[in-house]
Design a protein around this motif. Structure first.
Motif, PDB file in Angstrom:
ATOM      1  N   LEU A 327     -18.586  57.047  32.452  1.00 30.70           N
ATOM      2  CA  LEU A 327     -19.258  55.757  32.295  1.00 30.70           C
ATOM      3  C   LEU A 327     -20.775  55.915  32.230  1.00 30.70           C
ATOM      4  O   LEU A 327     -21.459  55.175  31.510  1.00 30.70           O
ATOM      5  CB  LEU A 327     -18.877  54.839  33.463  1.00 30.70           C
ATOM      6  CG  LEU A 327     -19.338  53.379  33.391  1.00 30.70           C
ATOM      7  CD1 LEU A 327     -18.711  52.684  32.187  1.00 30.70           C
ATOM      8  CD2 LEU A 327     -19.002  52.642  34.674  1.00 30.70           C
ATOM      9  N   ASP A 328     -21.304  56.889  32.947  1.00 31.74           N
ATOM     10  CA  ASP A 328     -22.749  57.107  32.990  1.00 31.74           C
ATOM     11  C   ASP A 328     -23.317  57.514  31.633  1.00 31.74           C
ATOM     12  O   ASP A 328     -24.519  57.459  31.413  1.00 31.74           O
ATOM     13  CB  ASP A 328     -23.068  58.184  34.034  1.00 31.74           C
ATOM     14  CG  ASP A 328     -24.540  58.197  34.426  1.00 31.74           C
ATOM     15  OD1 ASP A 328     -25.107  57.108  34.628  1.00 31.74           O
ATOM     16  OD2 ASP A 328     -25.125  59.285  34.517  1.00 31.74           O
ATOM     17  N   LYS A 332     -25.738  56.887  25.988  1.00 30.95           N
ATOM     18  CA  LYS A 332     -25.972  58.048  25.138  1.00 30.95           C
ATOM     19  C   LYS A 332     -24.940  58.177  24.020  1.00 30.95           C
ATOM     20  O   LYS A 332     -25.285  58.528  22.884  1.00 30.95           O
ATOM     21  CB  LYS A 332     -25.963  59.331  25.991  1.00 30.95           C
ATOM     22  CG  LYS A 332     -27.050  59.375  27.052  1.00 30.95           C
ATOM     23  CD  LYS A 332     -26.918  60.622  27.913  1.00 30.95           C
ATOM     24  CE  LYS A 332     -27.941  60.653  29.023  1.00 30.95           C
ATOM     25  NZ  LYS A 332     -27.769  61.808  29.937  1.00 30.95           N
ATOM     26  N   ILE A 333     -23.661  57.892  24.327  1.00 28.43           N
ATOM     27  CA  ILE A 333     -22.617  58.183  23.342  1.00 28.43           C
ATOM     28  C   ILE A 333     -21.835  56.954  22.897  1.00 28.43           C
ATOM     29  O   ILE A 333     -21.025  57.040  21.971  1.00 28.43           O
ATOM     30  CB  ILE A 333     -21.651  59.264  23.876  1.00 28.43           C
ATOM     31  CG1 ILE A 333     -20.901  58.762  25.137  1.00 28.43           C
ATOM     32  CG2 ILE A 333     -22.397  60.549  24.196  1.00 28.43           C
ATOM     33  CD1 ILE A 333     -19.879  59.768  25.660  1.00 28.43           C
ATOM     34  N   GLY A 334     -22.016  55.804  23.560  1.00 28.81           N
ATOM     35  CA  GLY A 334     -21.354  54.569  23.129  1.00 28.81           C
ATOM     36  C   GLY A 334     -19.984  54.368  23.753  1.00 28.81           C
ATOM     37  O   GLY A 334     -19.386  55.287  24.325  1.00 28.81           O
ATOM     38  N   GLU A 335     -19.471  53.130  23.596  1.00 26.02           N
ATOM     39  CA  GLU A 335     -18.232  52.719  24.266  1.00 26.02           C
ATOM     40  C   GLU A 335     -17.033  53.560  23.856  1.00 26.02           C
ATOM     41  O   GLU A 335     -16.260  54.027  24.701  1.00 26.02           O
ATOM     42  CB  GLU A 335     -17.960  51.241  23.961  1.00 26.02           C
ATOM     43  CG  GLU A 335     -16.684  50.712  24.575  1.00 26.02           C
ATOM     44  CD  GLU A 335     -16.448  49.248  24.253  1.00 26.02           C
ATOM     45  OE1 GLU A 335     -15.283  48.813  24.356  1.00 26.02           O
ATOM     46  OE2 GLU A 335     -17.422  48.540  23.890  1.00 26.02           O
ATOM     47  N   GLU A 336     -16.829  53.768  22.549  1.00 27.40           N
ATOM     48  CA  GLU A 336     -15.637  54.474  22.084  1.00 27.40           C
ATOM     49  C   GLU A 336     -15.594  55.916  22.578  1.00 27.40           C
ATOM     50  O   GLU A 336     -14.546  56.420  22.987  1.00 27.40           O
ATOM     51  CB  GLU A 336     -15.552  54.430  20.553  1.00 27.40           C
ATOM     52  CG  GLU A 336     -15.304  53.039  19.989  1.00 27.40           C
ATOM     53  CD  GLU A 336     -14.086  52.373  20.619  1.00 27.40           C
ATOM     54  OE1 GLU A 336     -13.035  53.056  20.718  1.00 27.40           O
ATOM     55  OE2 GLU A 336     -14.188  51.191  21.004  1.00 27.40           O
ATOM     56  N   LYS A 337     -16.758  56.595  22.535  1.00 26.29           N
ATOM     57  CA  LYS A 337     -16.813  57.982  23.005  1.00 26.29           C
ATOM     58  C   LYS A 337     -16.582  58.064  24.510  1.00 26.29           C
ATOM     59  O   LYS A 337     -15.962  59.026  25.003  1.00 26.29           O
ATOM     60  CB  LYS A 337     -18.170  58.609  22.653  1.00 26.29           C
ATOM     61  CG  LYS A 337     -18.388  58.819  21.168  1.00 26.29           C
ATOM     62  CD  LYS A 337     -17.497  59.923  20.622  1.00 26.29           C
ATOM     63  CE  LYS A 337     -17.819  60.217  19.168  1.00 26.29           C
ATOM     64  NZ  LYS A 337     -16.921  61.260  18.602  1.00 26.29           N
ATOM     65  N   GLU A 341     -13.639  60.155  26.373  1.00 22.20           N
ATOM     66  CA  GLU A 341     -13.850  61.103  27.471  1.00 22.20           C
ATOM     67  C   GLU A 341     -12.999  60.730  28.680  1.00 22.20           C
ATOM     68  O   GLU A 341     -12.490  61.617  29.386  1.00 22.20           O
ATOM     69  CB  GLU A 341     -15.326  61.161  27.858  1.00 22.20           C
ATOM     70  CG  GLU A 341     -15.587  62.156  28.972  1.00 22.20           C
ATOM     71  CD  GLU A 341     -17.048  62.495  29.166  1.00 22.20           C
ATOM     72  OE1 GLU A 341     -17.410  62.894  30.282  1.00 22.20           O
ATOM     73  OE2 GLU A 341     -17.824  62.363  28.202  1.00 22.20           O
ATOM     74  N   MET A 342     -12.857  59.440  28.951  1.00 23.08           N
ATOM     75  CA  MET A 342     -12.000  59.017  30.069  1.00 23.08           C
ATOM     76  C   MET A 342     -10.568  59.496  29.860  1.00 23.08           C
ATOM     77  O   MET A 342      -9.917  59.973  30.798  1.00 23.08           O
ATOM     78  CB  MET A 342     -12.051  57.497  30.215  1.00 23.08           C
ATOM     79  CG  MET A 342     -13.337  56.968  30.801  1.00 23.08           C
ATOM     80  SD  MET A 342     -13.305  55.172  31.006  1.00 23.08           S
ATOM     81  CE  MET A 342     -14.923  54.881  31.770  1.00 23.08           C
TER      82      MET A 342
END
Length: 574
Positions: A327-328, A332-337, A341-342
């Motif tokens: 989430l942090d 830097k990478i946006g919601e979809e990225k 990652e989650m």
């Protein structure tokens, strides 16, 4: 006779990546920021401390999360650290040797082997020698004789000592064959059998040998050393203890704009109080400092308890760290990225769906908290976080801020493991440079050093990024670029003597003076004055010296005036 230095090869001067030299002008600008921050720290009642530039490695590791630990600069032990390293190598080869040997016999001997007979077979000298040759075959490409020497000596010892034989017998007798299979399936056997020893050595996980070759590390931040300081000096301080600290820290990060491997932090922390008034005060402190610097900022605010509550309602409490680390990275990478990652970190699609409203929340803090309450009403810790956030925002509304905006940002996570309550991050308006400050509440950071139940909260100012912001916005006052008020022109020994006398008198009044050291052409001395942005030049030639006068030239306006020596000292006002 030539010195040893004159015989050395000429070296191109350079500095490590992520570090910088600072010119006099840059140092003056940095000092300007330091002074503004320090002044506000003192106005808010914080006292200064300093801690060593390096700490015990054990003090730092495990406090910053998995990613933070990788960025800690380790310091290599002094002396012959191979003396300790070979002990670790020996233990690894006990496992690797037995693993490789098992791999061979597993493929050539029936699974129902009598392990007592197997042990006798293994113990024979002929088999020891044959297996020793198995390892020696990997020596063909070894260039490092020191490592080879250690390896040969330790293998001779391992192959003959009873403890190693007992290790294998005990392993089989305890039916731990699965342990060997795990090793067989790993890359270790493949590396050992198909590559040189050096290749194997480079493939070992970096943390397996770290403790053998490094016991100290450069500090990663100022907060953990502060926690160590509080515990170590607990009988000398009064609680609540408010301290500020302005020192360099080091991180093995990839250098880029605004991100360095060596940089200063300016921290203010208070320990020994659970009161949320401390959070309110720290928001005000941020506002006061950036108002003094003339920088408009947004102070983003969240609470770790809210994040814990969200993890609880999504049934991923065991994945809280994975959740917050991903989430942090939202900015830097946006919601979809972040969602990708989650998933990679083991968070289910169902959990991500429950958390989805978090990415869409907007509006003022009251409306966001109302929306959040409907999600977290079944989570006690989540509701506690909402209550704490509401307290801080309502107090700040009553007090008011000079020039900053306090923003509720529910996706703010700051991936540091030790935050337990409030989380803060500061971003400059009108500049795309990431955060220029941050901090939060840590309820038991001192507990890891043996002092339980001591709550703390603190914030940090990123000096180097603040510098870049002020530079980009052209907010540095012109006056701080000047390091000299008065330059005395040198016309010879007698004139220089008088100039030295007058400069001493001016310095006693707080005026910065310099006498040019050499009686060179006046044009060269005036060029020097221009480069140093000197405000005034004082000319005392032979004629002026005999008359007791000095010519004072204003380097900004170009105006000149003639003054008696006494008048020069008494009337000059910078």
């Amino acid at each position: 006779m030539h010195s040893k230095f004159s015989q050395m090869a000429i070296q191109k001067p350079s500095i490590p990546k992520g570090t910088r030299d600072f010119s006099p002008e840059e140092v003056c600008k940095r000092q300007y920021i330091f002074d503004k921050i320090r002044h506000q720290f003192q106005l808010f009642g914080y006292a200064p401390i300093e801690t060593p530039s390096f700490e015990n490695l054990s003090t730092l590791t495990g406090k910053y999360g998995e990613e933070g630990d990788r960025l800690i600069f380790k310091i290599l032990n002094s002396g012959d650290y191979f003396v300790q390293l070979k002990i670790s190598i020996k233990e690894y080869f006990k496992i690797l040797y037995s693993s490789a040997f098992y791999y061979i016999v597993k493929n050539s001997i029936d699974d129902n082997i009598d392990y007592t007979e197997f042990y006798k077979h293994f113990k024979s000298d002929s088999n020891i020698n044959s297996q020793k040759r198995f390892y020696e075959s990997d020596f063909i490409n070894i260039d490092n004789l020191r490592i080879r020497e250690i390896f040969e000596n330790e293998m001779n010892s391992i192959l003959k000592e009873a403890s190693f034989n007992s290790y294998i017998v005990n392993t089989y007798n305890e039916n731990k064959v699965s342990d060997f299979i795990d090793f067989k399936e790993s890359n270790y056997v493949k590396i050992l059998m198909e590559s040189s020893f050096l290749t194997f050595f480079s493939e070992l996980p970096s943390n397996t040998l770290t403790s053998q070759i490094s016991e100290k590390a450069l500090r990663y931040d100022l907060t953990v050393p502060f926690a160590r300081y509080v515990v170590q000096h607990q009988n000398e301080i009064s609680l609540p203890f408010k301290r500020y600290q302005m020192q360099p820290v080091w991180r093995a990060d990839r250098p880029q704009k605004g991100r360095f491997r060596e940089f200063y932090q300016c921290d203010a922390d208070v320990v020994g109080s659970d009161s949320l008034l401390q959070e309110v005060e720290l928001v005000s402190l941020y506002d006061s400092v950036f108002n003094e610097l003339g920088v408009g900022v947004e102070i983003h605010f969240n609470n770790r308890k809210i994040l814990s509550g969200l993890a609880e309602v999504a049934n991923i409490s065991d994945k809280l760290i994975d959740f917050t680390v991903a989430l942090d990275k939202l900015d830097k990478i946006g919601e979809e990225k972040v969602k990708e990652e989650m998933l990679q970190r083991g968070i289910s699609e169902e959990a991500i769906q429950i958390l989805s409203p978090l990415f869409q929340m907007s509006g003022d803090f009251q409306s966001q908290l109302t929306s959040l309450t409907s999600i977290l009403n079944s989570s006690e810790i989540g509701m506690k976080g909402i209550e704490e956030v509401r307290f801080v925002f309502e107090k700040i509304q009553k007090l008011g801020l000079k020039s900053s905006d306090l923003v509720l940002n529910l996706t703010l996570a700051r991936g540091l493991d030790y935050y337990t309550g409030a989380i803060l991050e500061v971003k400059a308006k009108g500049v795309q440079l990431g955060s220029i400050g941050g901090g939060g509440r840590y309820d038991d950071l001192t507990g890891i050093f043996g002092l339980k139940g001591l709550s703390g909260v603190g914030i940090s100012f990123g000096l180097d990024r603040i510098y870049l912001v002020i530079e980009e916005l052209n907010l540095f006052p012109e006056s701080i670029q000047n390091s000299l008020d008065v330059l005395f022109i040198n016309f010879g020994e007698a004139e220089a003597d008088k100039a030295m006398e007058l400069s001493m008198q001016l310095r006693s009044k707080g005026i910065r003076c310099e006498v040019y050291p050499d009686a060179v052409k006046m044009k060269k001395q005036m060029q020097y004055a221009d480069k140093k942005a000197v405000k005034y030049v004082v000319i005392i030639g032979e004629e002026e010296l005999n008359a007791g006068n000095a010519t004072l030239k204003n380097m900004v306006s170009g105006e000149q005036s003639t003054l008696k020596f006494e008048e020069l000292v008494n009337s000059l006002d910078i």
